[in-house]
Design an enzyme around this catalytic site. Structure first.
Site, PDB file in Angstrom:
ATOM      1  N   THR A   1      -5.934   3.043  11.098  1.00  0.00           N
ATOM      2  CA  THR A   1      -5.841   3.686  12.412  1.00  0.00           C
ATOM      3  C   THR A   1      -6.779   3.049  13.435  1.00  0.00           C
ATOM      4  O   THR A   1      -6.449   2.976  14.628  1.00  0.00           O
ATOM      5  CB  THR A   1      -6.136   5.190  12.274  1.00  0.00           C
ATOM      6  OG1 THR A   1      -5.185   5.763  11.370  1.00  0.00           O
ATOM      7  CG2 THR A   1      -6.028   5.899  13.613  1.00  0.00           C
TER       8      THR A   1
ATOM      9  N   HIS B   1      -9.993   5.459   1.071  1.00  0.00           N
ATOM     10  CA  HIS B   1      -8.908   5.516   2.044  1.00  0.00           C
ATOM     11  C   HIS B   1      -9.381   6.299   3.269  1.00  0.00           C
ATOM     12  O   HIS B   1     -10.306   7.093   3.194  1.00  0.00           O
ATOM     13  CB  HIS B   1      -7.683   6.198   1.438  1.00  0.00           C
ATOM     14  CG  HIS B   1      -6.941   5.342   0.454  1.00  0.00           C
ATOM     15  ND1 HIS B   1      -5.590   5.463   0.230  1.00  0.00           N
ATOM     16  CD2 HIS B   1      -7.346   4.335  -0.346  1.00  0.00           C
ATOM     17  CE1 HIS B   1      -5.200   4.592  -0.678  1.00  0.00           C
ATOM     18  NE2 HIS B   1      -6.257   3.892  -1.051  1.00  0.00           N
ATOM     19  N   GLY B   2      -8.724   6.071   4.405  1.00  0.00           N
ATOM     20  CA  GLY B   2      -9.068   6.817   5.612  1.00  0.00           C
ATOM     21  C   GLY B   2     -10.402   6.404   6.219  1.00  0.00           C
ATOM     22  O   GLY B   2     -11.080   7.213   6.848  1.00  0.00           O
TER      23      GLY B   2
ATOM     24  N   HIS C   1      -6.809  10.247   6.124  1.00  0.00           N
ATOM     25  CA  HIS C   1      -5.998   9.246   6.804  1.00  0.00           C
ATOM     26  C   HIS C   1      -5.771   9.636   8.270  1.00  0.00           C
ATOM     27  O   HIS C   1      -5.790  10.810   8.629  1.00  0.00           O
ATOM     28  CB  HIS C   1      -4.624   9.119   6.136  1.00  0.00           C
ATOM     29  CG  HIS C   1      -4.671   8.597   4.734  1.00  0.00           C
ATOM     30  ND1 HIS C   1      -4.686   9.410   3.636  1.00  0.00           N
ATOM     31  CD2 HIS C   1      -4.701   7.327   4.258  1.00  0.00           C
ATOM     32  CE1 HIS C   1      -4.706   8.674   2.537  1.00  0.00           C
ATOM     33  NE2 HIS C   1      -4.721   7.406   2.889  1.00  0.00           N
TER      34      HIS C   1
ATOM     35  N   SER D   1     -11.098   4.609   8.761  1.00  0.00           N
ATOM     36  CA  SER D   1     -11.167   4.558  10.228  1.00  0.00           C
ATOM     37  C   SER D   1     -11.953   5.725  10.802  1.00  0.00           C
ATOM     38  O   SER D   1     -12.572   5.599  11.863  1.00  0.00           O
ATOM     39  CB  SER D   1      -9.752   4.562  10.829  1.00  0.00           C
ATOM     40  OG  SER D   1      -9.071   3.376  10.531  1.00  0.00           O
TER      41      SER D   1
ATOM     42  N   ASN E   1     -10.343   0.856   2.994  1.00  0.00           N
ATOM     43  CA  ASN E   1      -9.069   0.765   3.718  1.00  0.00           C
ATOM     44  C   ASN E   1      -9.220   1.204   5.169  1.00  0.00           C
ATOM     45  O   ASN E   1      -9.739   2.295   5.439  1.00  0.00           O
ATOM     46  CB  ASN E   1      -8.015   1.655   3.048  1.00  0.00           C
ATOM     47  CG  ASN E   1      -7.476   1.066   1.766  1.00  0.00           C
ATOM     48  OD1 ASN E   1      -8.046   0.153   1.191  1.00  0.00           O
ATOM     49  ND2 ASN E   1      -6.353   1.606   1.302  1.00  0.00           N
ATOM     50  N   VAL E   2      -8.712   0.370   6.076  1.00  0.00           N
ATOM     51  CA  VAL E   2      -8.797   0.637   7.514  1.00  0.00           C
ATOM     52  C   VAL E   2      -7.429   0.412   8.138  1.00  0.00           C
ATOM     53  O   VAL E   2      -6.843  -0.669   7.976  1.00  0.00           O
ATOM     54  CB  VAL E   2      -9.841  -0.288   8.188  1.00  0.00           C
ATOM     55  CG1 VAL E   2      -9.910  -0.013   9.687  1.00  0.00           C
ATOM     56  CG2 VAL E   2     -11.211  -0.131   7.545  1.00  0.00           C
TER      57      VAL E   2
ATOM     58  N   ASP F   1       0.808  -1.220   0.000  1.00  0.00           N
ATOM     59  CA  ASP F   1       0.000   0.000   0.000  1.00  0.00           C
ATOM     60  C   ASP F   1       0.842   1.271   0.000  1.00  0.00           C
ATOM     61  O   ASP F   1       1.913   1.325   0.602  1.00  0.00           O
ATOM     62  CB  ASP F   1      -0.902  -0.016   1.249  1.00  0.00           C
ATOM     63  CG  ASP F   1      -2.019   1.001   1.182  1.00  0.00           C
ATOM     64  OD1 ASP F   1      -2.595   1.185   0.103  1.00  0.00           O
ATOM     65  OD2 ASP F   1      -2.313   1.603   2.232  1.00  0.00           O
ATOM     66  N   HIS F   2       0.314   2.305  -0.663  1.00  0.00           N
ATOM     67  CA  HIS F   2       0.911   3.648  -0.670  1.00  0.00           C
ATOM     68  C   HIS F   2       2.400   3.617  -1.017  1.00  0.00           C
ATOM     69  O   HIS F   2       3.243   4.176  -0.311  1.00  0.00           O
ATOM     70  CB  HIS F   2       0.692   4.351   0.675  1.00  0.00           C
ATOM     71  CG  HIS F   2      -0.676   4.960   0.788  1.00  0.00           C
ATOM     72  ND1 HIS F   2      -1.088   6.015   0.008  1.00  0.00           N
ATOM     73  CD2 HIS F   2      -1.723   4.642   1.585  1.00  0.00           C
ATOM     74  CE1 HIS F   2      -2.343   6.322   0.322  1.00  0.00           C
ATOM     75  NE2 HIS F   2      -2.755   5.496   1.269  1.00  0.00           N
TER      76      HIS F   2
END
Length: 285
Positions: free
Chosen positions: A236, A211-212, A183, A214, A233-234, A84-85
């Site tokens: 945090t 993304h982000g 994020h 959480s 995407n999870v 990722d990233h």
């Protein structure tokens, strides 16, 4: 169970009108918790390792990748391994030898034309090796090393027409878009633009990625999947659960020095968090 490809999980979820969650792996306990949570929820999941996590482990991808892959293969749940990233060309080139079937190549900090050029080159290289490639267009804030950024600031969100052109020019397999999340949020107060998600779904022929997640409330995640988001995407949220349990255990047992005593409840808390997020992503029958 053998590793499943990220592209396969995303495609299956898209056809079913579901979402599939990708959880960040930083330690072995993260990987074990993701597998346990997926098994408890009886749902597939993606274990993803970010460039930041690789940097944390001294720049060495292979040990963490091997551990995550071993956990995935030992699980009864369908699990994929995703890098990722990735901003580093060197790390991109290490993905296939390390056993990854997919990569999120992140050139989103670059101006549009440079993003297109760099991403198209990454896609061309990755597809020659059978890699499924995700990219990002727009500016999802909160990345480590990046400037503070308001997810609702003008010009931050992904434009549907530009997204359609970007996908056509780069050939990416999935697109992460900026629709109001950020994020590294530790509170779940993000307000997503569900109308924009629907317009992006209509404009873009490939699966959309959030993304982000959480920082996104449960009902907003459900609505986002219904509107067209597929890969969620999870990261945090797992760290929040992990750290909260460690703090609580050490506060109650100040003399403890054996890390297994606090890592076990921390791992269990992450597994519960994984199972909860997975429960949000299944479309009702």
């Amino acid at each position: 169970m053998a590793l499943v490809g990220t592209g396969e999980l995303v495609a299956s979820a898209r056809v079913a009108g579901d979402g599939v969650a990708a959880f960040n792996v930083i330690t072995l306990e993260h990987a074990e918790a993701i597998a346990a949570g997926a098994e408890a929820a009886a749902r597939p999941a993606i274990l993803q390792i970010s460039e930041n996590a690789v940097r944390f482990h001294g720049g060495r991808l292979a040990p963490l990748a091997a551990a995550a892959a071993a956990v995935a293969r030992a699980s009864s749940a369908p699990l994929a391994l995703h890098l990722d990233h990735v901003e580093s060309g060197e790390l991109l080139r290490a993905a296939h030898p390390a056993g990854f079937g997919s990569v999120m190549f992140d050139a989103s900090r670059l101006p549009y034309a440079e993003n297109v050029k760099a991403t198209a080159e990454a896609v061309r290289w990755g597809h020659e090796r059978g890699l499924w490639i995700e990219a990002e267009l727009g500016r999802v804030g909160g990345k480590e090393g990046g400037p503070p950024q308001d997810a609702h600031a003008p010009g931050v969100r992904t434009d549907p027409a530009e997204a359609a052109a970007y996908v056509a020019e780069t050939g990416v397999d999935a697109l992460a878009v900026a629709v109001g999340s950020s994020h590294a949020m530790t509170d779940r107060t993000a307000a997503l633009d569900h109308g924009l998600i629907a317009r992006l779904r209509e404009a873009v022929p490939v699966p959309l990625v959030l993304h982000g997640s959480s920082g996104v409330p449960d009902e907003q995640i459900r609505r986002a999947v219904a509107a067209g988001m597929v890969k969620i995407n999870v990261g945090t949220a797992l760290n929040t659960a992990f750290t909260g349990e460690v703090r609580a255990h050490l506060a109650e047992h100040a003399a403890v020095v054996d890390p297994r005593k606090y890592l076990r409840p921390a791992r269990e808390a992450m597994a519960r968090t994984v199972a909860h997020f997975l429960s949000l992503l299944h479309a009702p029958a």
